[in-house]
Design a protein around this motif. Sequence first.
Motif, PDB file in Angstrom:
ATOM      1  N   ILE A  42      -5.080 -18.518  -1.214  1.00  0.00           N
ATOM      2  CA  ILE A  42      -4.257 -18.927  -0.067  1.00  0.00           C
ATOM      3  C   ILE A  42      -3.254 -17.821   0.232  1.00  0.00           C
ATOM      4  O   ILE A  42      -2.652 -17.240  -0.675  1.00  0.00           O
ATOM      5  CB  ILE A  42      -3.511 -20.249  -0.364  1.00  0.00           C
ATOM      6  N   ILE A  43      -3.065 -17.542   1.520  1.00  0.00           N
ATOM      7  CA  ILE A  43      -2.059 -16.582   1.970  1.00  0.00           C
ATOM      8  C   ILE A  43      -1.028 -17.353   2.791  1.00  0.00           C
ATOM      9  O   ILE A  43      -1.394 -18.098   3.720  1.00  0.00           O
ATOM     10  CB  ILE A  43      -2.678 -15.469   2.840  1.00  0.00           C
ATOM     11  N   LEU A  44       0.249 -17.204   2.473  1.00  0.00           N
ATOM     12  CA  LEU A  44       1.310 -17.823   3.255  1.00  0.00           C
ATOM     13  C   LEU A  44       1.795 -16.822   4.296  1.00  0.00           C
ATOM     14  O   LEU A  44       2.127 -15.680   3.964  1.00  0.00           O
ATOM     15  CB  LEU A  44       2.461 -18.251   2.348  1.00  0.00           C
ATOM     16  N   ILE A  45       1.832 -17.259   5.554  1.00  0.00           N
ATOM     17  CA  ILE A  45       2.180 -16.377   6.665  1.00  0.00           C
ATOM     18  C   ILE A  45       3.456 -16.904   7.335  1.00  0.00           C
ATOM     19  O   ILE A  45       3.444 -17.991   7.939  1.00  0.00           O
ATOM     20  CB  ILE A  45       1.049 -16.311   7.716  1.00  0.00           C
ATOM     21  N   GLY A  46       4.540 -16.162   7.203  1.00  0.00           N
ATOM     22  CA  GLY A  46       5.784 -16.544   7.878  1.00  0.00           C
ATOM     23  C   GLY A  46       5.865 -15.871   9.235  1.00  0.00           C
ATOM     24  O   GLY A  46       6.133 -14.664   9.333  1.00  0.00           O
ATOM     25  N   ASN A  47       5.665 -16.635  10.300  1.00  0.00           N
ATOM     26  CA  ASN A  47       5.664 -16.084  11.656  1.00  0.00           C
ATOM     27  C   ASN A  47       7.052 -16.211  12.298  1.00  0.00           C
ATOM     28  O   ASN A  47       7.920 -16.919  11.793  1.00  0.00           O
ATOM     29  CB  ASN A  47       4.612 -16.800  12.507  1.00  0.00           C
ATOM     30  N   LYS A  48       7.227 -15.504  13.415  1.00  0.00           N
ATOM     31  CA  LYS A  48       8.463 -15.471  14.210  1.00  0.00           C
ATOM     32  C   LYS A  48       9.570 -14.729  13.480  1.00  0.00           C
ATOM     33  O   LYS A  48      10.757 -15.076  13.588  1.00  0.00           O
ATOM     34  CB  LYS A  48       8.910 -16.895  14.587  1.00  0.00           C
ATOM     35  N   ASP A  49       9.187 -13.693  12.783  1.00  0.00           N
ATOM     36  CA  ASP A  49      10.173 -12.893  12.059  1.00  0.00           C
ATOM     37  C   ASP A  49      11.178 -12.243  13.009  1.00  0.00           C
ATOM     38  O   ASP A  49      12.318 -11.938  12.618  1.00  0.00           O
ATOM     39  CB  ASP A  49       9.447 -11.820  11.238  1.00  0.00           C
ATOM     40  N   ASP A  50      10.785 -12.053  14.281  1.00  0.00           N
ATOM     41  CA  ASP A  50      11.686 -11.426  15.258  1.00  0.00           C
ATOM     42  C   ASP A  50      12.881 -12.318  15.597  1.00  0.00           C
ATOM     43  O   ASP A  50      13.878 -11.844  16.171  1.00  0.00           O
ATOM     44  CB  ASP A  50      10.919 -11.092  16.538  1.00  0.00           C
ATOM     45  N   LEU A  51      12.801 -13.594  15.231  1.00  0.00           N
ATOM     46  CA  LEU A  51      13.871 -14.536  15.576  1.00  0.00           C
ATOM     47  C   LEU A  51      14.811 -14.832  14.414  1.00  0.00           C
ATOM     48  O   LEU A  51      15.803 -15.550  14.594  1.00  0.00           O
ATOM     49  CB  LEU A  51      13.270 -15.862  16.078  1.00  0.00           C
ATOM     50  N   GLN A  52      14.495 -14.323  13.205  1.00  0.00           N
ATOM     51  CA  GLN A  52      15.328 -14.665  12.042  1.00  0.00           C
ATOM     52  C   GLN A  52      16.270 -13.515  11.705  1.00  0.00           C
ATOM     53  O   GLN A  52      16.019 -12.353  12.015  1.00  0.00           O
ATOM     54  CB  GLN A  52      14.461 -15.012  10.832  1.00  0.00           C
ATOM     55  N   HIS A  53      17.358 -13.882  11.024  1.00  0.00           N
ATOM     56  CA  HIS A  53      18.353 -12.901  10.622  1.00  0.00           C
ATOM     57  C   HIS A  53      18.240 -12.562   9.134  1.00  0.00           C
ATOM     58  O   HIS A  53      18.674 -11.498   8.710  1.00  0.00           O
ATOM     59  CB  HIS A  53      19.758 -13.420  10.935  1.00  0.00           C
ATOM     60  N   ALA A  54      17.645 -13.474   8.346  1.00  0.00           N
ATOM     61  CA  ALA A  54      17.485 -13.244   6.901  1.00  0.00           C
ATOM     62  C   ALA A  54      16.081 -13.679   6.498  1.00  0.00           C
ATOM     63  O   ALA A  54      15.491 -14.580   7.098  1.00  0.00           O
ATOM     64  CB  ALA A  54      18.531 -14.013   6.100  1.00  0.00           C
ATOM     65  N   SER A  55      15.561 -13.032   5.477  1.00  0.00           N
ATOM     66  CA  SER A  55      14.193 -13.328   5.046  1.00  0.00           C
ATOM     67  C   SER A  55      14.087 -14.744   4.475  1.00  0.00           C
ATOM     68  O   SER A  55      15.027 -15.256   3.860  1.00  0.00           O
ATOM     69  CB  SER A  55      13.755 -12.311   3.986  1.00  0.00           C
ATOM     70  N   SER A  56      12.934 -15.344   4.691  1.00  0.00           N
ATOM     71  CA  SER A  56      12.661 -16.678   4.141  1.00  0.00           C
ATOM     72  C   SER A  56      12.045 -16.618   2.758  1.00  0.00           C
ATOM     73  O   SER A  56      11.738 -17.657   2.163  1.00  0.00           O
ATOM     74  CB  SER A  56      11.716 -17.439   5.084  1.00  0.00           C
ATOM     75  N   LEU A  57      11.855 -15.416   2.231  1.00  0.00           N
ATOM     76  CA  LEU A  57      11.097 -15.279   0.989  1.00  0.00           C
ATOM     77  C   LEU A  57      11.810 -15.904  -0.209  1.00  0.00           C
ATOM     78  O   LEU A  57      11.157 -16.321  -1.166  1.00  0.00           O
ATOM     79  CB  LEU A  57      10.801 -13.800   0.711  1.00  0.00           C
TER      80      LEU A  57
END
Length: 613
Positions: free
Chosen positions: A139-154
Amino acid sequence: MRVAYPGNYPGNCHTRIRRSVLSLHEMTNDRKVRILVVGDAKTGKTSLILSLVSEEFPDIVPARSEEITIPAEVTPEKVPTYIVDYSSSEQTLDNLKDEIRRADVICIVYDVTSGESVTRLSTHWLPFVKQQTGGTKPIILIGNKDDLQHASSLDQVMPIMEQHKEVETCIECSAKQLKNISEMFYYAQKAVLYPTSPLFSPTDECLLPKCVSALHRIFRICDSNADGFLTDDDLRVFQSRCFDSQLEPDALQNIKDVIRGGSSGGLTKDGVSVDGFVFLHKVFVQRGRQETTWTVLRAFGYDDSLELQPEYVCPRFDVSSEFVVEMTLKSFEFLTQLFIVYDKDGDGVLSGVEEETLCGVSSCGVAWRNENAIALQYDTHRNITLNGFLNYWSLKACTDLRLFFTFLAENGYTFGADTHSVTSAVKMIEPAHVTSRQLFHCAVYCQSSRTVTKFLHRVGTGRHKSDVLNMMKYAVVTNAGKSLILYTSDVAPEWVDINLVIMESCDVDALESVRAVVNGIDSSRVMVAWVCDTNPDVAQIDAELVRRLDLPVIKPVGLSSEGCLPLVSDLIEAAWNPQLVKSDAGGIVLKMMLSFAVGLVAVFFTQKFFRQS
């Protein structure tokens, strides 16, 4: 430890990794990768797929993309890839379950700006996918809409990855800015072609036992002098064979620095130890470069389950009944070198410890020890000699190709001989082409199994033994660069070059029994030996009776003397030229011609020597 990639991860992973996996194209070109993209509504699943295909963000996004086919020639791994979109508005739950079962890898897309979207990874999507697959698919987790965030969700995602070992990677991206889009699908493809789960335990943070065992075998094959260390030259050959590239000095130094920094005893003045070699691959996997380890494993024949592939160990090799099989020069040289490397004391034999070390990575074990029906050359302590070792494998190349191929493959023949298949270790030759052959076959007929056993033992071992306990069925002997396999008549192949009939006495009844055996056999392919315990030079043979019964020439042979050795020479000569056994005169003429030729050669070189002096 698995790897997560933030949105600012440099998008050049294709060029960094591609060079190290070029050698796998041939091994992966019969595979395909099916990627399923799932996730909550409005996370941007379809936008990601369309952005990959068109290389621009779509103005109008449909509810679901059609299945996308990416041809093999445009993917880094040269593998055809299929990308399948899922939409809850157009498909049922049963459709989703079916697609999960068909997929090779599942990409779960979440919205990096939504805490609820991140939470649903662990509360819904990961348990649901695992329920359908049993946790067997990456399984690969894909965090989309990175252009809208200010800090990483990792920071939120990493604990989820630790709880679900089937998650290979997490990567943040932006469909709108085309950030990490190709990387996202590359890592999905990579998770199928280079899975982490067979190699590494994230819980224990160590390589799994099967992976370690495979790396130990590879290390031993690459250790050219079997001293327990890989020298710089060994590593250069290893790099060339596995990756088809040169190991640059800076890269070699980097490897040594990594091992020196993390493996006690992994690097010494003698080279890289097996612990250092295994540690290096642990580092590769931990850093998300498992494709490097898989390249090595597959170069040495391993499949995705870390088992040696059947086509690597024992590929199909059809032998026509119209041909004979024998070892090639390449396999002869490989086996010779293998023996010499493991004959540590250089005494010309393999001791018990040396045998066990040589055969330690082979499923065949010390094969020749398990077959008591073969007469081979051993020393007085029953340690096999080089001739005995080579003769054994000459026999197996003819009688048990599966064992022969397996032993060679497991001991690195395709690596050491720089060839892709162990089938190059043998050749098929038409029996009539005797000038191209180095191996000949002889069927031995005798009414007494005890006598034929004593004879085969004497011929095969070169020693006389009056009380041979095991019944011999085979003997292999080499003389003047040619080899002869002698079989008892019950195990002999259908076609042989020469037949040998052994008599225990030379009376009328014995001669009549010989006549019954040879009846119907081409007389040019029959020799008769009278095995006697007395001195064969004074043995009396009724020549008139032999002539009257139309029998081949009878040769007296004493087992306790050197009489077997000339007989072997005569058998090989007769196999090479059947006309030699038609009469005594033929043999005498040949010997005279050979003697004359040898004399001429000797005179020539003597005169040449004195002129130079």
